[in-house]
Enzyme design. Structure first.
Site, PDB file in Angstrom:
ATOM      1  N   ASP A 121      12.074 -31.035 -15.489  1.00 60.25           N
ATOM      2  CA  ASP A 121      12.421 -29.785 -14.802  1.00 60.25           C
ATOM      3  C   ASP A 121      11.371 -29.443 -13.738  1.00 60.25           C
ATOM      4  O   ASP A 121      10.886 -28.317 -13.672  1.00 60.25           O
ATOM      5  CB  ASP A 121      12.557 -28.646 -15.817  1.00 60.25           C
ATOM      6  CG  ASP A 121      13.290 -27.422 -15.232  1.00 60.25           C
ATOM      7  OD1 ASP A 121      14.040 -27.590 -14.249  1.00 60.25           O
ATOM      8  OD2 ASP A 121      13.111 -26.313 -15.758  1.00 60.25           O
ATOM      9  N   LYS A 173       3.843 -18.212 -23.888  1.00 61.95           N
ATOM     10  CA  LYS A 173       5.275 -18.336 -23.608  1.00 61.95           C
ATOM     11  C   LYS A 173       6.033 -18.141 -24.910  1.00 61.95           C
ATOM     12  O   LYS A 173       5.818 -18.869 -25.885  1.00 61.95           O
ATOM     13  CB  LYS A 173       5.590 -19.711 -23.015  1.00 61.95           C
ATOM     14  CG  LYS A 173       7.071 -19.925 -22.717  1.00 61.95           C
ATOM     15  CD  LYS A 173       7.338 -21.350 -22.250  1.00 61.95           C
ATOM     16  CE  LYS A 173       6.775 -21.591 -20.879  1.00 61.95           C
ATOM     17  NZ  LYS A 173       7.549 -20.914 -19.826  1.00 61.95           N
ATOM     18  N   LEU A 219       4.046 -11.633 -17.438  1.00 62.03           N
ATOM     19  CA  LEU A 219       3.743 -12.388 -16.220  1.00 62.03           C
ATOM     20  C   LEU A 219       4.998 -12.926 -15.557  1.00 62.03           C
ATOM     21  O   LEU A 219       5.052 -13.074 -14.333  1.00 62.03           O
ATOM     22  CB  LEU A 219       2.799 -13.552 -16.545  1.00 62.03           C
ATOM     23  CG  LEU A 219       1.418 -13.171 -17.103  1.00 62.03           C
ATOM     24  CD1 LEU A 219       0.633 -14.429 -17.451  1.00 62.03           C
ATOM     25  CD2 LEU A 219       0.664 -12.323 -16.093  1.00 62.03           C
ATOM     26  N   GLY A 220       6.000 -13.231 -16.349  1.00 64.26           N
ATOM     27  CA  GLY A 220       7.228 -13.770 -15.781  1.00 64.26           C
ATOM     28  C   GLY A 220       8.283 -13.938 -16.847  1.00 64.26           C
ATOM     29  O   GLY A 220       7.996 -13.944 -18.051  1.00 64.26           O
ATOM     30  N   GLY A 263      12.225 -16.010 -17.513  1.00 62.43           N
ATOM     31  CA  GLY A 263      13.243 -16.923 -17.023  1.00 62.43           C
ATOM     32  C   GLY A 263      14.389 -17.046 -17.995  1.00 62.43           C
ATOM     33  O   GLY A 263      14.536 -16.236 -18.921  1.00 62.43           O
ATOM     34  N   GLY A 264      15.204 -18.077 -17.794  1.00 56.96           N
ATOM     35  CA  GLY A 264      16.396 -18.241 -18.612  1.00 56.96           C
ATOM     36  C   GLY A 264      16.108 -18.653 -20.037  1.00 56.96           C
ATOM     37  O   GLY A 264      16.931 -18.438 -20.923  1.00 56.96           O
ATOM     38  N   MET A 265      14.945 -19.277 -20.283  1.00 60.43           N
ATOM     39  CA  MET A 265      14.638 -19.774 -21.612  1.00 60.43           C
ATOM     40  C   MET A 265      13.509 -19.029 -22.296  1.00 60.43           C
ATOM     41  O   MET A 265      13.418 -19.053 -23.521  1.00 60.43           O
ATOM     42  CB  MET A 265      14.272 -21.266 -21.547  1.00 60.43           C
ATOM     43  CG  MET A 265      15.409 -22.170 -21.128  1.00 60.43           C
ATOM     44  SD  MET A 265      14.969 -23.917 -21.238  1.00 60.43           S
ATOM     45  CE  MET A 265      13.741 -24.061 -19.938  1.00 60.43           C
TER      46      MET A 265
END
Length: 556
Positions: free
Chosen positions: A151, A49, A26-27, A29-31
Site C-alpha cells: 500500500d 495506531k 494525528l490522523g 483513515g479507512g482502517m
C-alpha cells in the site's frame, strides 16, 4: 490518512495497563486512527495506531495482525518508521488491536505535494526523484526480509522537519487481506485503488515488484501533480491499471526530461517482469536520472487530463475462479528494451518469443535510456506476454484536489472482458502463463536455457552473502487461510548454494533452470514457481522450479 490534530474518540484513554496515554488525534483513515501518545515507562512520545473496532472482532485476524506487527518491528532503517510494541486492549467494550510506533514530527508526503502544487503546479523533478529514492531504500530493506508493503502511497510516507523520508504502515494491508474477517471475502483484495498494481487488482499473488509499480504511480503523481489513472469509481480505476497505458509525465509537465518518462514507463509496466527487478535497481536509476539533467521549475500543460476507466462499462469483473476463459494469444505489446534511433526513444516492439512460462518470466537486464543522446542498450530476450487472466492457483492520498482514495476492499478484477466489436477480444489473450513447464526428471535436475559454460564479456560473479536461513524451509510460515498448509518461502535474489541447503534440510525437491542474466550475478535465484507466499500442502510438497542466473549477459 487524513490529518486531524484534534481530540480523537480515544483521547485521554490509556493502553497496556496505563503505560501508553493517548493524546491528540494525528490522523484517521479507512482502517485505523493514529494518536499521539506518551510512553510513561520510557518517558517519550510515541504514535499509536488503533485498528477500527470492526476489524478486531475475530481472533484469527488479531493473531494475523500481531504476527505482521512482529515482522515489521524487525525492520530497522533510517527511512522506515520504527515499530516498538503491539498488543490489544478494551476500548468502549471492544477488543482493539494497536501498534506503538515511532512518533515522526513532520507531515505526510501528500501534504508536501499539495504545497508544491499550489506554488509550482507539481513537485520539482529533482526533489521528487530524491524522495522516491529514499522510499525505495526503505523498500529494499523490507523486500530483503520478504515483506511486501502492498500500500505504497503519499499518505504512507512521512517527511520530517529535517526532510528525512519515513515509510510507514508496513504489513497493514497484508494483515487486512487475511481472508478471515467478515469484511474480507475470498477473492477480495485490499488496497488504495489509485496505487494498486495490475496483479493486485486481479487478486493475484504479489511480490516486491508490486510495490515498485505503486512507487511508479507515486512518482508520476509527484512530478505532474496528478495521478496517471483516476476515475469516478474504484472499479474503473482498477480496470485502468490492468488495461490502460499511462500518458508520459512530460505530456503533463513539459519540464521533465525523457529519462524521467522512461523511468516511470518501466515502473508502470503491466507485466511485473518488465519492471525494475528490485527496489535497489529502481533506486539506483532514480539517482542516476536525477544527476543527469539540470533541474528546472515544473511547466504544467494547461488542461492536461489523465482520466481513466472509459472502457469499464464493457468489461465483466466476476470473483476469481468464475471468469470466462480468455482467448489465447498475446495480451499486450511485447517488451523491447532496445531504444531506436528514431523519434520514439523506447524502441519498436519485437515479436514475443514462444516459450513456456510459469507465472512471471525471467527479467532481463535493462537500463533507462539516458536523456540525450539515448544510450544504445544491449537487447535482452523478450519475455512472454503477461497473462492477465487469473492464475489457476489464484493466491490471494489522492491527487491534490482529487477524489478520495482511502483504502477500500475491491472485488478481484478478472479481465474476462466481453468482446465488443472484436476490440476487447484482441486485448485479452492468454500468453501461456498458466501452462505447466516441462516436467523435470528429478528434484535436483537442471535444465540449461541459453546458458553458456564459459564466462562471457560482462559476466558478473556470485554474491554468496545473499543467503536464506534453513528454518525458512524446515519451519515455514503457516498459511493464514488453512492451518494444514504452509506458505512457499521467498527464494528470489538468494544464492542458489544457500537455497539448496535449505531444500536439503527440509527434504524438498527443486528443478533449476539456468538463464543468462548479469544484474545480480551467477547463482542468484531470479524467479520461482510456485511463487513466494503460495499455499501448499507440506504432505504433498510440489517440486519448486527456480530460475538461476549464469552471470552472463543476455544473448542478443
Amino acid at each position: 490518512m487524513s490529518q486531524d490534530g484534534g481530540q480523537g474518540r480515544y483521547a485521554g484513554r490509556a493502553l497496556a495497563g496505563g503505560r501508553y496515554q493517548l493524546r491528540d488525534l494525528l490522523g484517521e483513515g479507512g482502517m485505523a486512527s493514529v494518536h499521539l501518545a506518551y510512553d510513561s515507562v520510557l518517558d517519550r512520545q510515541v504514535a499509536i495506531k488503533t485498528l477500527h473496532t470492526e476489524l478486531g472482532r475475530e481472533q484469527a485476524f488479531r493473531e494475523r495482525f500481531r504476527r505482521e506487527a512482529q515482522a515489521v518491528a524487525k525492520l530497522t532503517h533510517t527511512n522506515i518508521v520504527s515499530v516498538f510494541d503491539t498488543g490489544e486492549d478494551d476500548l468502549d467494550g471492544m477488543t482493539t488491536p494497536y501498534i506503538v510506533m515511532e512518533y515522526v514530527e513532520g507531515r505526510p508526503l501528500g501534504s508536501v505535494l499539495d504545497e508544491d502544487v499550489r506554488q509550482q503546479g507539481a513537485m520539482p523533478a529533482d526533489k521528487a526523484l530524491k524522495i522516491t529514492a529514499d522510499v525505495l531504500a526503505a523498500l529494499e530493506i523490507s523486500h530483503e526480509m520478504g515483506l511486501v508493503h502492498r500500500d505504497i502511497k503519499p499518505g504512507n510516507v512521512m517527511m520530517t522537519k529535517r526532510g528525512v523520508v519515513k515509510v510507514m504502515d508496513f504489513g497493514i494491508a497484508r494483515a487486512m487481506q487475511s481472508g478471515v474477517t467478515s469484511m474480507t471475502q475470498t477473492g477480495m483484495v485490499v488496497g488504495t485503488p489509485q496505487y494498486l498494481s495490475p496483479e493486485q487488482a486481479l487478486g493475484r499473488g504479489v511480490d516486491a515488484r508490486s510495490d515498485l509499480y505503486s512507487v511508479g504511480i507515486m512518482l508520476f503523481q509527484l512530478v505532474t501533480g496528478r495521478l496517471p489513472f483516476d476515475a469516478d469509481s474504484p472499479l474503473a480505476i482498477a480496470y485502468a491499471h490492468v488495461q490502460e497505458q499511462p500518458v508520459a509525465p512530460s505530456a503533463v509537465n513539459r519540464a521533465l526530461p525523457p529519462a524521467v518518462d522512461a523511468l516511470v514507463a518501466r515502473a508502470l509496466k503491466k507485466n511485473p517482469n518488465e519492471r525494475f527487478p528490485s527496489a535497489e535497481a529502481m533506486r539506483d536509476e532514480c539517482l542516476r536520472v536525477a544527476a543527469s539533467f539540470q533541474a528546472a521549475p515544473p511547466s504544467i500543460v494547461p488542461g492536461a487530463q489523465t482520466s481513466s476507466g472509459a472502457g469499464v462499462g464493457s468489461a465483466v469483473f466476476p470473483p476469481v475462479g468464475q471468469g470466462t476463459p480468455a482467448p489465447t494469444g498475446p495480451v499486450q505489446t511485447p517488451y523491447q528494451p532496445t531504444p531506436s534511433p528514431g523519434p520514439n526513444p523506447y524502441g519498436t516492439p519485437a515479436p514475443a518469443a514462444h516459450s513456456p512460462a510459469y507465472g512471471y518470466p525471467q527479467q532481463a537486464g535493462y537500463q533507462t535510456p539516458a536523456p540525450a543522446p539515448y544510450a544504445q542498450q544491449q537487447a535482452a530476450a523478450t519475455p512472454p506476454p503477461y497473462n492477465l487472466t487469473p492464475s489457476a492457483q489464484g493466491s490471494g492520498s489522492g491527487s491534490p484536489g482529487g477524489k478520495s482514495n482511502k483504502p477500500v476492499i475491491i472485488g478481484s478484477i478478472v479481465v474476462a472482458v466481453v468482446a465488443v466489436g472484436g476490440l476487447i477480444g484482441a486485448l485479452l489473450m492468454n500468453g501461456g502463463g498458466d501452462e505447466d513447464p516441462e516436467a523435470g526428471g528429478g528434484g535436483s535436475s537442471t535444465a540449461s536455457v541459453s546458458a553458456s559454460p564459459s564466462k562471457a564479456a560482462g559476466y558478473r560473479g556470485p554474491d554468496k552473502e545473499k543467503t536464506i536461513e534453513k528454518d525458512k524451509c524446515t519451519e515455514p510460515q503457516e498459511s493464514y487461510n488453512d492451518p494444514d498448509k504452509i506458505q512457499v518461502p521467498d527464494f528470489t535474489f538468494k544464492y542458489i548454494g544457500s537455497v539448496k541447503e535449505c531444500f536439503n534440510a527440509a527434504g524438498w525437491q527443486m528443478k533449476v533452470v539456468e538463464v543468462d542474466e548479469n544484474t545480480y550475478g551467477e547463482g542468484s535465484v531470479r524467479d520461482q514457481f510456485p511463487t513466494a507466499g503460495t499455499d501448499v500442502d507440506p504432505e504433498n510438497m510440489p517440486e519448486i522450479q527456480l530460475k538461476v542466473s549464469t552471470g552472463n549477459p543476455p544473448s542478443e
